[in-house]
Motif scaffolding. Sequence first.
Motif, PDB file in Angstrom:
ATOM      1  N   THR A 154       7.782  12.694   1.148  1.00 18.50           N
ATOM      2  CA  THR A 154       7.989  11.164   0.255  1.00 18.50           C
ATOM      3  C   THR A 154       7.974  10.613   1.572  1.00 18.50           C
ATOM      4  O   THR A 154       9.010  10.675   1.427  1.00 18.50           O
ATOM      5  CB  THR A 154       8.160  11.809  -1.354  1.00 18.50           C
ATOM      6  OG1 THR A 154       9.439  11.718  -1.603  1.00 18.50           O
ATOM      7  CG2 THR A 154       7.542  12.835  -1.757  1.00 18.50           C
ATOM      8  N   PHE A 155       7.384   9.153   0.304  1.00 18.49           N
ATOM      9  CA  PHE A 155       8.221   8.110   0.671  1.00 18.49           C
ATOM     10  C   PHE A 155       9.644   8.205   0.295  1.00 18.49           C
ATOM     11  O   PHE A 155      10.801   7.507   1.807  1.00 18.49           O
ATOM     12  CB  PHE A 155       7.154   6.821   0.785  1.00 18.49           C
ATOM     13  CG  PHE A 155       8.107   5.447   1.405  1.00 18.49           C
ATOM     14  CD1 PHE A 155       7.634   4.676   2.479  1.00 18.49           C
ATOM     15  CD2 PHE A 155       8.749   5.107   0.114  1.00 18.49           C
ATOM     16  CE1 PHE A 155       8.127   3.703   2.678  1.00 18.49           C
ATOM     17  CE2 PHE A 155       8.968   3.182   1.065  1.00 18.49           C
ATOM     18  CZ  PHE A 155       8.610   2.593   1.949  1.00 18.49           C
ATOM     19  N   TRP A 159      12.757   8.101   3.134  1.00 18.92           N
ATOM     20  CA  TRP A 159      13.841   6.430   3.161  1.00 18.92           C
ATOM     21  C   TRP A 159      15.210   7.136   3.272  1.00 18.92           C
ATOM     22  O   TRP A 159      15.891   6.084   3.925  1.00 18.92           O
ATOM     23  CB  TRP A 159      13.301   5.039   2.939  1.00 18.92           C
ATOM     24  CG  TRP A 159      13.974   4.161   1.972  1.00 18.92           C
ATOM     25  CD1 TRP A 159      15.462   3.788   1.491  1.00 18.92           C
ATOM     26  CD2 TRP A 159      13.703   2.793   3.060  1.00 18.92           C
ATOM     27  NE1 TRP A 159      15.379   2.399   1.793  1.00 18.92           N
ATOM     28  CE2 TRP A 159      14.653   1.944   3.071  1.00 18.92           C
ATOM     29  CE3 TRP A 159      12.812   2.738   4.153  1.00 18.92           C
ATOM     30  CZ2 TRP A 159      14.932   0.450   3.157  1.00 18.92           C
ATOM     31  CZ3 TRP A 159      12.621   1.623   4.857  1.00 18.92           C
ATOM     32  CH2 TRP A 159      14.069   0.277   4.116  1.00 18.92           C
ATOM     33  N   ILE A 167       8.510   7.354   7.367  1.00 19.85           N
ATOM     34  CA  ILE A 167       8.579   6.497   7.191  1.00 19.85           C
ATOM     35  C   ILE A 167       7.461   5.499   6.849  1.00 19.85           C
ATOM     36  O   ILE A 167       6.585   4.807   6.278  1.00 19.85           O
ATOM     37  CB  ILE A 167       9.750   5.268   6.455  1.00 19.85           C
ATOM     38  CG1 ILE A 167      10.588   5.631   6.338  1.00 19.85           C
ATOM     39  CG2 ILE A 167       9.496   4.197   6.511  1.00 19.85           C
ATOM     40  CD1 ILE A 167      12.193   5.224   6.400  1.00 19.85           C
ATOM     41  N   THR A 170       4.088   8.059   5.817  1.00 16.81           N
ATOM     42  CA  THR A 170       3.473   7.839   4.742  1.00 16.81           C
ATOM     43  C   THR A 170       3.328   6.811   3.968  1.00 16.81           C
ATOM     44  O   THR A 170       3.066   6.532   3.134  1.00 16.81           O
ATOM     45  CB  THR A 170       5.110   8.779   3.961  1.00 16.81           C
ATOM     46  OG1 THR A 170       6.408   7.691   4.260  1.00 16.81           O
ATOM     47  CG2 THR A 170       5.207  10.064   3.966  1.00 16.81           C
ATOM     48  N   GLY A 171       4.226   5.498   4.285  1.00 12.02           N
ATOM     49  CA  GLY A 171       3.548   4.237   3.978  1.00 12.02           C
ATOM     50  C   GLY A 171       2.595   4.089   4.121  1.00 12.02           C
ATOM     51  O   GLY A 171       1.957   2.987   2.588  1.00 12.02           O
ATOM     52  N   VAL A 174       0.493   5.545   1.788  1.00 10.19           N
ATOM     53  CA  VAL A 174       0.878   4.968   0.424  1.00 10.19           C
ATOM     54  C   VAL A 174      -0.588   3.631  -0.482  1.00 10.19           C
ATOM     55  O   VAL A 174      -1.200   3.679  -0.653  1.00 10.19           O
ATOM     56  CB  VAL A 174       1.819   3.972  -0.117  1.00 10.19           C
ATOM     57  CG1 VAL A 174       2.099   3.264  -1.527  1.00 10.19           C
ATOM     58  CG2 VAL A 174       2.761   6.040  -0.417  1.00 10.19           C
ATOM     59  N   ILE A 220       4.338   5.892  -3.910  1.00 13.32           N
ATOM     60  CA  ILE A 220       6.173   6.279  -2.764  1.00 13.32           C
ATOM     61  C   ILE A 220       6.718   7.663  -3.314  1.00 13.32           C
ATOM     62  O   ILE A 220       7.835   8.400  -2.162  1.00 13.32           O
ATOM     63  CB  ILE A 220       7.048   5.403  -3.155  1.00 13.32           C
ATOM     64  CG1 ILE A 220       7.666   4.798  -4.684  1.00 13.32           C
ATOM     65  CG2 ILE A 220       6.224   4.153  -2.589  1.00 13.32           C
ATOM     66  CD1 ILE A 220       8.370   3.608  -4.769  1.00 13.32           C
ATOM     67  N   LEU A 224       3.140  13.187   0.945  1.00 10.18           N
ATOM     68  CA  LEU A 224       2.292  13.185   2.013  1.00 10.18           C
ATOM     69  C   LEU A 224       1.109  14.174   1.975  1.00 10.18           C
ATOM     70  O   LEU A 224       0.367  13.219   1.412  1.00 10.18           O
ATOM     71  CB  LEU A 224       2.592  13.570   3.017  1.00 10.18           C
ATOM     72  CG  LEU A 224       1.714  12.604   4.517  1.00 10.18           C
ATOM     73  CD1 LEU A 224       1.349  11.269   4.168  1.00 10.18           C
ATOM     74  CD2 LEU A 224       1.968  13.199   5.784  1.00 10.18           C
TER      75      LEU A 224
END
Length: 317
Positions: A154-155, A159, A167, A170-171, A174, A220, A224
């Motif tokens: 996950t973001f 992070w 990051i 996944t960013g 999102v 966020i 993924l």
Amino acid sequence: MLDWLYQIVAQLVVWIHSGLSLVFPKDSGWAWGGAIILLTVLLRLVMVPLFVKQIHASRKMQELNPKVQALRKKYKNDKQRMNQEVMKLYQENGANPIAGCLPLLVQLPVFIGLFQVLKRVSDAKEGQGVFAVTPDLVQSAQRANIFGAHIPDTFLNAWSDKAWSAIVITGIAVIISSCTTFFTVRASMKRQPVTDDQNPMMQAQKMMVFLAPLFGLFGIGFPLGVLMYWVTSNSWTLVQQHYIFSKYPPPGSEAEKEKLAAEAKKAAAKNGKSPGGKAKLTKDAEPVEAAEADKPKAARNQPTRKPRSKRTGTQKR
């Protein structure tokens, strides 16, 4: 309570992953990511009849909308009676305001099931299985990555771990999922023939328009794999909506008028007439007329009127 749902979703993912493992390495992100994408495509294929039913429900609601507005105006001071009369009108004409929400209602359990499966796969310890996913497959899914991001990532987790490749991936996922959600709902409302603001279908879609930008905030925390499912589903919806509404535009819409005008123009051209109604001149018209002019005219022998003396045999005085 929903373990049976999670078990079904996990089993479907495992079966599709087993098939893709014949083409890709079983521990690769392409095998696991492809399993999620194929699961989404299969689900959307099953949902095509529901989408067609949604279109029919929307157009039925459009046909009844003038009568609904008349009932709302007639019973504006008695909301209970108004709702009863509106529901009676829907029942008599076989209209179902909730039918337009069926595709979303069907997708939601799969979305929740996939989220829970991937979340538990991400949190699973070594040697622990998750529903229909064996311990070996859990380890395989945890190791699988796409461009440096793992399927369960996950973001937020990326992070906190300062995993920059995860990051970025996944960013991006999102952002894409948020944008596709917004454009999907916006396109659906734009092509929606129903104009009754109190229709539950319209209310749900308006709510989704406002919630779509907030989806990024929830996204966020999504793995993924869930974001891949959401992006694939939204992309399918956009293409499906464009095809259906271009082929069968809503009655009374500008798209329908343009389609009817194009069909009339095509039919007129096929019949050898211009859209204005005048006959088209072909290249062979002038030679045909010239040939007709060159033909010798047939002489007609008209009988001559004889004098009276010749007709009766009497001599002329």
